[in-house]
Design a protein around this motif. Sequence first.
Motif, PDB file in Angstrom:
ATOM      1  N   ARG A 298     -21.198  -6.473 -42.380  1.00  0.00           N
ATOM      2  CA  ARG A 298     -20.493  -5.999 -43.574  1.00  0.00           C
ATOM      3  C   ARG A 298     -21.469  -5.241 -44.456  1.00  0.00           C
ATOM      4  O   ARG A 298     -22.560  -5.732 -44.760  1.00  0.00           O
ATOM      5  N   ILE A 299     -21.086  -4.039 -44.850  1.00  0.00           N
ATOM      6  CA  ILE A 299     -21.849  -3.274 -45.840  1.00  0.00           C
ATOM      7  C   ILE A 299     -21.294  -3.674 -47.198  1.00  0.00           C
ATOM      8  O   ILE A 299     -20.100  -3.538 -47.456  1.00  0.00           O
TER       9      ILE A 299
ATOM     10  N   ALA B 149     -34.053   7.684 -48.065  1.00  0.00           N
ATOM     11  CA  ALA B 149     -32.733   7.413 -47.507  1.00  0.00           C
ATOM     12  C   ALA B 149     -31.836   6.647 -48.469  1.00  0.00           C
ATOM     13  O   ALA B 149     -32.297   6.047 -49.434  1.00  0.00           O
ATOM     14  N   VAL B 150     -30.544   6.670 -48.172  1.00  0.00           N
ATOM     15  CA  VAL B 150     -29.596   5.760 -48.807  1.00  0.00           C
ATOM     16  C   VAL B 150     -29.735   4.439 -48.064  1.00  0.00           C
ATOM     17  O   VAL B 150     -29.729   4.409 -46.833  1.00  0.00           O
ATOM     18  N   HIS B 151     -29.870   3.357 -48.796  1.00  0.00           N
ATOM     19  CA  HIS B 151     -30.038   2.029 -48.203  1.00  0.00           C
ATOM     20  C   HIS B 151     -28.709   1.287 -48.266  1.00  0.00           C
ATOM     21  O   HIS B 151     -28.256   0.928 -49.346  1.00  0.00           O
ATOM     22  N   HIS B 152     -28.100   1.080 -47.108  1.00  0.00           N
ATOM     23  CA  HIS B 152     -26.872   0.299 -47.024  1.00  0.00           C
ATOM     24  C   HIS B 152     -27.272  -1.166 -46.940  1.00  0.00           C
ATOM     25  O   HIS B 152     -28.065  -1.552 -46.072  1.00  0.00           O
ATOM     26  N   VAL B 153     -26.725  -1.982 -47.816  1.00  0.00           N
ATOM     27  CA  VAL B 153     -27.046  -3.402 -47.859  1.00  0.00           C
ATOM     28  C   VAL B 153     -26.099  -4.120 -46.903  1.00  0.00           C
ATOM     29  O   VAL B 153     -24.878  -4.005 -47.006  1.00  0.00           O
ATOM     30  N   LEU B 154     -26.688  -4.863 -45.946  1.00  0.00           N
ATOM     31  CA  LEU B 154     -25.928  -5.523 -44.895  1.00  0.00           C
ATOM     32  C   LEU B 154     -25.819  -7.021 -45.159  1.00  0.00           C
ATOM     33  O   LEU B 154     -26.774  -7.656 -45.585  1.00  0.00           O
ATOM     34  N   ASP B 155     -24.646  -7.569 -44.851  1.00  0.00           N
ATOM     35  CA  ASP B 155     -24.380  -8.992 -45.036  1.00  0.00           C
ATOM     36  C   ASP B 155     -23.415  -9.421 -43.934  1.00  0.00           C
ATOM     37  O   ASP B 155     -22.835  -8.589 -43.242  1.00  0.00           O
ATOM     38  N   GLY B 156     -23.222 -10.706 -43.772  1.00  0.00           N
ATOM     39  CA  GLY B 156     -22.245 -11.204 -42.811  1.00  0.00           C
ATOM     40  C   GLY B 156     -22.533 -10.788 -41.384  1.00  0.00           C
ATOM     41  O   GLY B 156     -21.622 -10.606 -40.590  1.00  0.00           O
TER      42      GLY B 156
END
Length: 150
Positions: free
Chosen positions: A81-82, A100-107
């Motif tokens: 999940r982003i 870069a754009v940093h997409h935060v990942l979870d789940g």
Amino acid sequence: MSSTALPKRDGIRGITIRQPWAACIVHGGKRIENRPRPWAPGWYLLHAAARIDQAALRDPLAAHTIAGQALPTRAVVGIVRITGSHRCDGACSPWAQPAAVHHVLDGVHPLPEPVPCTGQLGPWRVPPTVYARVLAQLPHPETFSTEALS
């Protein structure tokens, strides 16, 4: 994994990431994905690309994280999940690239068996058969809403 419901099959997208980065996400602590532009928050199927980033295999952080792990390619290897995205100088995570754009990942949840599938650049529509095979591997499917399972 969070108990937040997965979307219906037509609402979830796949994202393709080269190995060893995909393995660093599903088997390690990589919770930032570096991209040139933001993506919408939500659940995504994590797809390992056809090609392996050979230079990344020599990256000390990646090499340590993937030690002993298989590096499947051309397959969905997990779900993720982003939860948001941001830009910073790279100090927010050892995995972050400054420009870069940093997409935060979870789940993050690895699949026990990779699901063979062709990926694409950018978020892409998931074939119904691939989505069904992924859902069948998730633990405790009753924790997801019936909407997610339709």
